[in-house]
Design an enzyme around this catalytic site. Structure first.
Site, PDB file in Angstrom:
ATOM      1  N   GLY A  75      21.936  33.798  17.659  1.00 35.64           N
ATOM      2  CA  GLY A  75      22.754  34.785  16.970  1.00 35.64           C
ATOM      3  C   GLY A  75      23.115  35.977  17.820  1.00 35.64           C
ATOM      4  NE  ARG A  76      18.492  39.421  18.328  1.00 35.10           N
ATOM      5  CZ  ARG A  76      17.608  40.375  18.144  1.00 35.10           C
ATOM      6  NH1 ARG A  76      17.955  41.613  18.336  1.00 35.10           N
ATOM      7  NH2 ARG A  76      16.389  40.092  17.769  1.00 35.10           N
ATOM      8  CE  LYS A 129      15.824  38.707  21.304  1.00 30.72           C
ATOM      9  NZ  LYS A 129      14.366  38.493  21.132  1.00 30.72           N
ATOM     10  N   GLY A 172      24.753  40.818  16.567  1.00 26.08           N
ATOM     11  CA  GLY A 172      24.713  40.231  17.897  1.00 26.08           C
ATOM     12  C   GLY A 172      24.112  41.122  18.961  1.00 26.08           C
ATOM     13  NE  ARG A 230      15.384  35.462  25.305  1.00 29.64           N
ATOM     14  CZ  ARG A 230      15.124  35.079  24.051  1.00 29.64           C
ATOM     15  NH1 ARG A 230      14.093  35.604  23.409  1.00 29.64           N
ATOM     16  NH2 ARG A 230      15.875  34.187  23.445  1.00 29.64           N
ATOM     17  NE  ARG A 277      15.618  29.064  20.640  1.00 30.17           N
ATOM     18  CZ  ARG A 277      15.186  30.321  20.618  1.00 30.17           C
ATOM     19  NH1 ARG A 277      14.284  30.693  19.722  1.00 30.17           N
ATOM     20  NH2 ARG A 277      15.663  31.206  21.463  1.00 30.17           N
ATOM     21  CG  ASP A 317      13.582  30.213  14.154  1.00 26.46           C
ATOM     22  OD1 ASP A 317      12.807  30.097  13.193  1.00 26.46           O
ATOM     23  OD2 ASP A 317      14.050  31.317  14.519  1.00 26.46           O
ATOM     24  CG  ASP A 368      12.633  33.986  20.307  1.00 27.50           C
ATOM     25  OD1 ASP A 368      13.316  34.352  21.269  1.00 27.50           O
ATOM     26  OD2 ASP A 368      12.994  33.098  19.516  1.00 27.50           O
TER      27      ASP A 368
END
Length: 474
Positions: free
Chosen positions: A73-74, A93, A106, A156, A163, A232, A242
């Site tokens: 999403g971002r 990210k 985002g 990253r 995932r 996820d 994450d």
């Protein structure tokens, strides 16, 4: 599997910090990352040569509930680089909206980007499987969360960002061909030795399950709490993925919840082991059409607890400086955590100072020999009793104090990313001074070293830190 799209530029991006060890993994000069061209590229304002950016789709279970389609999403993948230790994907990210942003903007904020950057590199220095963070850039563009904050982008790195939820996505959409395509991509790219197995999909599940169990054993051994172990957020490579509302245990409480959003405590320290297993079951369910039978999937999943227990046992022996394995060791470990719980002892300080205990100290007047350690406990008598048993165990293998202390200091960190340290660096950065981020990173890159002059980074949290809360907001 993905959508190709361009990052959304940010106005007047600036450099915050970069990681030398991460840069080395992809053959980049860390000093060069502060230059304008790199800042623009790693903010998403310009493209690196050969880059064809994309955002991936996936689904997942969030807090145990099926959430349906999610996706990057971002986050936007820039591409892959070949480095000295193999290929790495580079992902921005906070680089703007994607088709998977749902109601999000985002963007990431400076606060959360600094936390992810620092923790990624701190975990790597601790020897824990993790994604990496190359660089953080910022912009004065305003972003609304609970309050108005400013935007940032963290770059990253990982061999793959696939995932558990990537597989769930195609399973729950009843798309067996796409599911197989994804599984074959992962096997051929990251588990090529499994290709010759009689059932490579079963062996894929078993290996991912094994890696996940070992990763969580590492977490437990240093008191790390992830905070949002949704499917996820689980890496198919067994990497910590994450970094949101994470935390390192301070005053030990086995039921501690590091995520203020997690009102039910699903992702507490005590629950991480079971949730890791649950997530592997979710992956097994997604892979079941490829594996064939429930029994075969169950056989693959059955490796979880043996792998976790074996790894944790290995880590705890090392943390206590034990070089042999005896029948009563598990009871010795359990009793230590029991007295830690009763006195809410600082996790990191205890294990670091335990290396100073003398194996042959006289049994009487423990306050003369164990004062620093005893002072960590409210119930000093309980520690004295445990210390007697520990000394007996050390003598049973003829432990040499100096050798044991050196070995223990190589596995028990003096420095971890305590929340208050991150908060201090963040507040300094929010005022335009990024030296605190860079200084803290330099300390965290060498967590086992004494680092004279840096002792304040190992101090107990101040009283105001008790009120710090982290949540899923970023």
């Amino acid at each position: 599997m993905y959508t190709r799209l361009m990052p959304t530029p940010l106005p007047a991006p600036y450099f915050v910090a970069a990681s030398g060890p991460a840069a080395a993994l992809v053959g980049l000069d860390v000093e060069a990352l502060a230059q304008e061209a790199f800042v623009a590229a790693f903010t998403g304002n310009t493209l690196l040569p050969g880059s064809e950016p994309l955002a991936a789709v996936y689904s997942g279970h969030q807090f145990g509930v099926w959430a349906g389609q999610l996706g990057d999403g971002r986050a936007i993948l820039l591409g892959e680089l070949d480095g000295p230790e193999g290929r790495m994907e580079l992902q921005l990210k906070g680089a703007g909206k994607t088709p998977y942003s749902r109601m999000g903007d985002g963007r990431a904020v400076l606060r959360s980007s600094i936390r992810e950057f620092l923790c990624s590199e701190a975990m790597a220095a601790l020897g824990i499987p993790t994604t990496r963070a190359l660089v953080v850039t910022g912009s004065n563009q305003r972003v609304m969360r609970e309050n108005i904050e400013t935007a940032a982008v963290v770059t990253r790195m990982a061999p793959s960002f696939v995932r558990f939820g990537s597989f769930e996505h195609w399973h729950y959409r009843d798309k067996p061909e796409e599911l197989k395509t994804l599984a074959d991509y992962v096997i051929d790219g990251f588990y090529p030795d499994l290709r010759g197995a009689a059932n490579p999909y079963k062996e894929l599940l078993a290996e991912v399950t094994r890696r996940t169990a070992r990763m969580i054993a590492h977490w437990q051994s240093v008191g790390f709490m992830h905070g949002v172990m949704n499917t996820d957020n689980m890496s198919i490579l067994g990497l910590t993925l994450d970094y949101g509302p994470f935390g390192f245990m301070e005053a030990f409480d086995v039921n501690h919840i590091c995520n203020h959003t997690d009102q039910g405590g699903r992702y507490s320290y005590a629950n991480q082991v079971a949730i890791g297993h649950w997530n592997c079951y979710a992956l097994g369910n997604a892979l079941l059409p490829l594996i064939g039978t429930v029994d075969e999937a169950q056989e693959a999943l059955d490796v979880y607890m043996p792998a976790f227990e074996a790894k944790l046992d290995e880590l705890l022996h090392a943390k206590l400086g034990l070089t042999t394995v005896l029948d009563g060791d598990r009871a010795l470990f359990d009793s230590l955590f029991t007295i830690m719980q009763a006195s809410h002892v600082d996790f990191t300080l205890l294990f670091r100072q335990l290396g100073d205990l003398q194996a042959d100290a006289p049994k009487d007047q423990p306050e003369l020999h164990d004062a620093p350690l005893r002072d960590l406990f409210i119930d000093r008598a309980a520690f004295d009793e445990w210390a007697l048993r520990y000394r007996e165990r050390l003598r049973a293998e003829s432990s040499v104090d100096a050798e044991r202390r050196a070995a223990m200091n190589r596995v028990n960190p003096k420095y971890v990313l305590r929340n208050y340290l991150a908060q201090q660096a963040i507040e300094q950065a929010q005022n335009g001074d990024y030296a605190g981020v860079r200084d803290l990173l330099a300390v965290l890159e060498h967590p086992f070293d004494e680092q004279p002059g840096k002792e304040h980074f190992a101090a107990l949290p101040p009283d105001w830190a008790a009120h710090l809360e982290v949540s899923c907001s970023s």
